[in-house]
Design an enzyme around this catalytic site. Sequence first.
Site, PDB file in Angstrom:
ATOM      1  N   HIS A   1      -3.127  -3.619  -6.011  1.00  0.00           N
ATOM      2  CA  HIS A   1      -3.527  -3.864  -4.345  1.00  0.00           C
ATOM      3  C   HIS A   1      -4.901  -3.498  -3.653  1.00  0.00           C
ATOM      4  CE1 HIS A   1      -3.897   0.345  -1.208  1.00  0.00           C
ATOM      5  NE2 HIS A   1      -3.098  -0.767  -0.845  1.00  0.00           N
TER       6      HIS A   1
ATOM      7  N   SER B   1       1.274  -1.086   0.125  1.00  0.00           N
ATOM      8  CA  SER B   1       0.389   0.043  -0.093  1.00  0.00           C
ATOM      9  C   SER B   1       1.255   0.868   0.234  1.00  0.00           C
ATOM     10  CB  SER B   1      -0.725  -0.155   1.186  1.00  0.00           C
ATOM     11  OG  SER B   1      -0.552  -0.380   1.985  1.00  0.00           O
TER      12      SER B   1
ATOM     13  N   GLU C   1      -6.766  -1.345  -7.025  1.00  0.00           N
ATOM     14  CA  GLU C   1      -5.952  -0.215  -7.382  1.00  0.00           C
ATOM     15  C   GLU C   1      -4.512  -0.937  -8.778  1.00  0.00           C
ATOM     16  OE1 GLU C   1      -5.683   4.021  -4.311  1.00  0.00           O
ATOM     17  OE2 GLU C   1      -3.719   2.243  -4.243  1.00  0.00           O
TER      18      GLU C   1
ATOM     19  N   ASN D   1      -5.020   6.682  -0.531  1.00  0.00           N
ATOM     20  CA  ASN D   1      -4.490   6.587   0.581  1.00  0.00           C
ATOM     21  C   ASN D   1      -3.624   8.052   0.589  1.00  0.00           C
ATOM     22  OD1 ASN D   1      -4.859   4.672   1.954  1.00  0.00           O
ATOM     23  ND2 ASN D   1      -2.763   3.617   1.399  1.00  0.00           N
TER      24      ASN D   1
HETATM   25  P1  NAI Z   1       0.322  -9.423   7.885  1.00  0.00           P
HETATM   26  O1  NAI Z   1       1.173  -9.369   8.804  1.00  0.00           O
HETATM   27  O2  NAI Z   1      -1.363 -10.479   8.754  1.00  0.00           O
HETATM   28  O3  NAI Z   1       1.265 -10.510   7.093  1.00  0.00           O
HETATM   29  C1  NAI Z   1       2.112 -11.174   6.514  1.00  0.00           C
HETATM   30  C2  NAI Z   1       2.195 -12.237   6.431  1.00  0.00           C
HETATM   31  O4  NAI Z   1       3.716 -12.301   5.170  1.00  0.00           O
HETATM   32  C3  NAI Z   1       2.566 -12.825   7.329  1.00  0.00           C
HETATM   33  O5  NAI Z   1       2.140 -14.151   7.900  1.00  0.00           O
HETATM   34  C4  NAI Z   1       4.164 -13.082   7.326  1.00  0.00           C
HETATM   35  O6  NAI Z   1       4.793 -14.685   8.150  1.00  0.00           O
HETATM   36  C5  NAI Z   1       4.132 -13.382   6.033  1.00  0.00           C
HETATM   37  N1  NAI Z   1       5.821 -13.203   5.577  1.00  0.00           N
HETATM   38  C6  NAI Z   1       6.673 -12.473   6.152  1.00  0.00           C
HETATM   39  N2  NAI Z   1       7.745 -12.205   5.541  1.00  0.00           N
HETATM   40  C7  NAI Z   1       8.144 -12.961   4.620  1.00  0.00           C
HETATM   41  C8  NAI Z   1       8.695 -14.126   3.074  1.00  0.00           C
HETATM   42  N3  NAI Z   1       9.740 -13.554   2.705  1.00  0.00           N
HETATM   43  N4  NAI Z   1       8.134 -14.483   1.906  1.00  0.00           N
HETATM   44  C9  NAI Z   1       6.676 -15.108   3.076  1.00  0.00           C
HETATM   45  N5  NAI Z   1       5.961 -14.894   3.323  1.00  0.00           N
HETATM   46  C10 NAI Z   1       6.679 -14.084   4.682  1.00  0.00           C
HETATM   47  O7  NAI Z   1       0.360  -8.222   7.006  1.00  0.00           O
HETATM   48  P2  NAI Z   1      -1.500  -8.223   6.208  1.00  0.00           P
HETATM   49  O8  NAI Z   1      -1.888  -7.229   6.990  1.00  0.00           O
HETATM   50  O9  NAI Z   1      -1.825  -9.278   5.176  1.00  0.00           O
HETATM   51  O10 NAI Z   1       0.137  -6.651   4.947  1.00  0.00           O
HETATM   52  C11 NAI Z   1       0.433  -8.036   3.533  1.00  0.00           C
HETATM   53  C12 NAI Z   1       1.200  -6.358   3.042  1.00  0.00           C
HETATM   54  O11 NAI Z   1      -0.902  -5.749   2.025  1.00  0.00           O
HETATM   55  C13 NAI Z   1       1.195  -5.519   3.192  1.00  0.00           C
HETATM   56  O12 NAI Z   1       2.257  -4.800   2.545  1.00  0.00           O
HETATM   57  C14 NAI Z   1       0.747  -4.636   3.416  1.00  0.00           C
HETATM   58  O13 NAI Z   1       1.401  -3.237   3.559  1.00  0.00           O
HETATM   59  C15 NAI Z   1      -0.371  -4.762   2.254  1.00  0.00           C
HETATM   60  N6  NAI Z   1      -1.729  -4.733   2.497  1.00  0.00           N
HETATM   61  C16 NAI Z   1      -2.648  -4.036   3.849  1.00  0.00           C
HETATM   62  C17 NAI Z   1      -3.514  -4.029   3.994  1.00  0.00           C
HETATM   63  C18 NAI Z   1      -4.516  -4.572   4.958  1.00  0.00           C
HETATM   64  O14 NAI Z   1      -5.354  -3.235   5.426  1.00  0.00           O
HETATM   65  N7  NAI Z   1      -3.585  -4.825   6.306  1.00  0.00           N
HETATM   66  C19 NAI Z   1      -4.659  -3.393   3.533  1.00  0.00           C
HETATM   67  C20 NAI Z   1      -3.240  -3.335   1.602  1.00  0.00           C
HETATM   68  C21 NAI Z   1      -2.356  -4.029   1.686  1.00  0.00           C
END
Ligand code: NAI
Length: 510
Positions: free
Chosen positions: A145, A124, A157, A195
């Site tokens: 996104h 994001s 997006e 955003n």
């Molecule tokens: P989260 O923390 O819930 O999940 C991330 C997952 O990725 C974890 O299970 C972790 O173990 C795994 N991970 C970390 N490094 C890794 C790697 N090198 N290879 C494989 N898996 C790996 O995070 P969330 O909230 O799901 O966010 C994920 C992405 O989505 C981020 O880039 C965030 O900015 C983006 N995003 C998040 C939103 C939200 O509201 N939470 C909305 C839109 C985008």
Amino acid sequence: MTAPIERNAVVAVIGAGAMGTGIAQIAATAGHPVRLFDVKPGAAAAAIAGLHATLSRLADKGKLSADAAASAAQRVHLAETISELDDAALVVEAVVERLDVKRTLFAELESVVGPGCILASNTSSISITAIAAGLQQPQRVLGMHFFNPAPLMALVEVVSGLATDAALAQAVYDLALAWGKSPVHTKSTPGFIVNRVARPYYAEGLRLLHEGAADAATIDAVMREAGGFRMGPFELMDLIGNDVNLAVTRSVFEAFYNDPRFTPSLIQQELVNGGFLGRKSGRGFYSYAVDATAPAPQTEAAAALPASISLWAGSACAAGIATRLRAAGVIFESHAAAHADGRLLDAGGTAVYLSDGRSATWRASDSGDRATVVLDLALDYAKAKRVALCAADQASAAEFGAAVSVFQAAGFAVSRFDDVPGMAVMRTVAMLANEAADAVNQGVCSAAAADLAMQKGVNYPRGPLGWADAIGLPHVLAVLDHLAQAYGEDRYRASPLIRRKVWAGGRFDA
Ligand code: NAI
């Protein structure tokens, strides 16, 4: 011509957190075999178990047929290693928000997937151009996104970096459409569309609170009940988390080289300093303690109607108020033409104007008429439950009360703001439109994409540019110019595109 991504093409999702799991659910429900990988042992398996439970809940509720839920569940496979993603046509990465981690991952993916595979990031805030830099095929990297919760939020997006192949971005856009989403194209610039364009929603609310225009509950009520927004800025920041919201504001502010438009708020910083993060910490702008009661918005006590009321038609605002007054049996004099000085109504000698960005005190000083009251914008005056009013410092309590009584007779609850320029809904909508216009002016997205993004990504009741068209672009420009004059800050500089459209007599028609 790039081939479309077929319905039976393999979609790989990396990162089995909140977003990755939601994206896997969307792809599987749309018919794709899905491979889910997470670096943390057990994380993907747990996510798949959770996904099975979600799908059967959806079937129980009748949102999916039992067959569709069962076959979607069967289509999601656990990948133990990245090398198992070799048959993917599309990879969607949803791992931690760190450029170094994403870069390393994408470089590894390049050695695993086939040459036609598209590599998408759900980031994001990180530049797609930066993620793609140094890869062998940066043209196949783009942003996809999603918004949280991904299965429920329609917006996607589709973000193109400097090197992204436009045909691949189109293929992903078409795929998102086929998944039942509302995609928009955008360029990789800080905050993409949502955003970035949403920043004033929080910033102007915070600014009003900082200046003591009203308390948080009153501003929230006005934004909801007059503005038609689903949540006011303070309850929304408490829900998002003040730490998370401040971090996004800071990242956009810094990415735009400290453009004052995005200046973070001292009030929010202080809340974060104190651990008042919002719902998750039990206290933010509001208290969420079990025994806490939600504070009521300030609402004016009933005031007596003046002997004479005149209303000048010629605007949607006046028409809505007139209809309500008639329905309530209030006798008033109705003028078909607009008043020469733009007043909407005269309540026993008190002139009421729709906010044009000047405070009531400023307006009264300009006109020499001390009985001056300014009305905030409402999304639809025929339906709004509440309006906000400001009185000129020069006006008496009785003169203000006369204006209040007319709105009360028309069925509005009335909140009084201290006399700030631009009030709440008008100032916020003008600034949202200004930011959207700047994004359009800078080639980030089309006007239609900006409006769709704000409606589908953050549930705004109307796209900011369509809303600005409805208010009238000259009026919106006046609001911005008056705010710039009132504050003497670059923060309120009008977008060159709004000014240009006003000169040309044009509209956004988003
Ligand atoms: P989260 O923390 O819930 O999940 C991330 C997952 O990725 C974890 O299970 C972790 O173990 C795994 N991970 C970390 N490094 C890794 C790697 N090198 N290879 C494989 N898996 C790996 O995070 P969330 O909230 O799901 O966010 C994920 C992405 O989505 C981020 O880039 C965030 O900015 C983006 N995003 C998040 C939103 C939200 O509201 N939470 C909305 C839109 C985008």
